[in-house]
Write a protein that holds these residues in place. Structure first.
Motif, short mmCIF file in Angstrom:
data_model
loop_
_atom_site.label_atom_id
_atom_site.label_comp_id
_atom_site.label_asym_id
_atom_site.label_seq_id
_atom_site.Cartn_x
_atom_site.Cartn_y
_atom_site.Cartn_z
N ARG A 178 0.82 -1.21 0.00
CA ARG A 178 0.00 0.00 0.00
C ARG A 178 0.86 1.27 0.00
O ARG A 178 0.49 2.29 -0.58
N THR A 179 2.03 1.21 0.63
CA THR A 179 2.89 2.39 0.74
C THR A 179 3.29 2.96 -0.62
O THR A 179 3.21 4.18 -0.80
N TYR B 229 0.55 5.30 -2.11
CA TYR B 229 0.49 6.64 -1.54
C TYR B 229 1.65 7.50 -2.03
O TYR B 229 1.48 8.68 -2.35
N ASN B 230 2.85 6.91 -2.08
CA ASN B 230 4.02 7.66 -2.55
C ASN B 230 3.84 8.10 -4.00
O ASN B 230 4.11 9.24 -4.35
N PHE C 219 1.06 8.45 -5.69
CA PHE C 219 -0.02 9.43 -5.79
C PHE C 219 0.47 10.81 -5.38
O PHE C 219 0.20 11.81 -6.05
N SER C 220 1.22 10.88 -4.29
CA SER C 220 1.76 12.15 -3.81
C SER C 220 2.73 12.75 -4.83
O SER C 220 2.67 13.95 -5.13
N ASN D 102 0.40 3.48 -11.82
CA ASN D 102 -0.52 3.47 -10.68
C ASN D 102 -1.38 2.21 -10.69
O ASN D 102 -1.58 1.57 -9.65
N ASN E 103 -1.39 -4.40 -4.73
CA ASN E 103 -2.00 -4.27 -3.41
C ASN E 103 -3.31 -5.05 -3.33
O ASN E 103 -3.57 -5.71 -2.31
#
Length: 192
Positions: free
Chosen positions: A17-18, A21-22, A24-25, A47, A54
């Motif tokens: 999951r990490t 988020y990275n 996406f940011s 993505n 995931n």
């Protein structure tokens, strides 16, 4: 069987999951650059790949939870059948009255839900500690840089410049060998 698998799958799900988020940011921060170079499709595929990775671990995690619920429900049904058989046998023998037999069946039925909740709570609590485990890993197990220590005094060479002047002549640069030049013939002087 359930608890070790649950902890490992929860760890895999958290680890996978990490990067989502990275990514996406980073995508939000570089959105104008991504659009300028028309690289949105590449970022979408990247993505999608991260989300698919995931989802695979999440799906297996949910499958193992369903497997546990089926097993616990079957165990609860065995308890209900045993309690019902004993209640019928005892009631026909006159050892207990029908109210106590009904009460024992009610408690046996509630036992299934209680078992499900108890085992899942214990497993979820144990799996939740994987974040603590990861934090401890990052703080204790990753080797740290050595502090900077200069053993002896270092004098610069005689050819070292005395003034902080920078002079650049006819600078040409590109991002990669196959791309066109970005900077062409740039010359400048920076005085101290």
């Amino acid at each position: 069987f359930y608890r070790p698998g649950m902890c490992d799958l929860k760890r895999l799900e958290s680890i996978s999951r990490t990067p989502i988020y990275n990514h996406f940011s980073e995508t939000l921060n570089g959105l104008t650059t991504i659009r300028a170079f028309k690289a949105a499709t590449n970022f979408e595929h990247n993505n999608t790949s991260k989300v698919d990775t995931n989802i695979r671990s999440w799906y297996i995690l949910k499958s193992i939870e369903v497997w546990l619920m089926v097993r616990l429900t079957m165990l609860g049904n065995v308890i209900i059948v045993a309690a019902g058989s004993l209640a019928i046998f005892a009631a026909t023998q006159g050892a207990i009255d029908s109210g106590v037999a009904g009460l024992s069946l009610t408690y046996a039925i509630q036992m299934t839900g209680f078992l499900n909740g108890l085992v899942r709570s214990i497993a979820e609590t144990e799996a939740g500690f994987n974040s603590v485990e990861r934090t401890l890993y990052y703080t204790n197990d990753i080797p740290q840089e050595q502090p900077f220590r200069l053993g002896k005094k270092v004098d610069p060479r005689k050819s070292w410049p005395k003034k902080g002047r920078i002079s650049i002549r006819n600078l040409q640069m590109r991002y990669r060998p196959e791309t066109p030049l970005i900077l062409k013939g740039v010359s400048l002087d920076i005085e101290p």
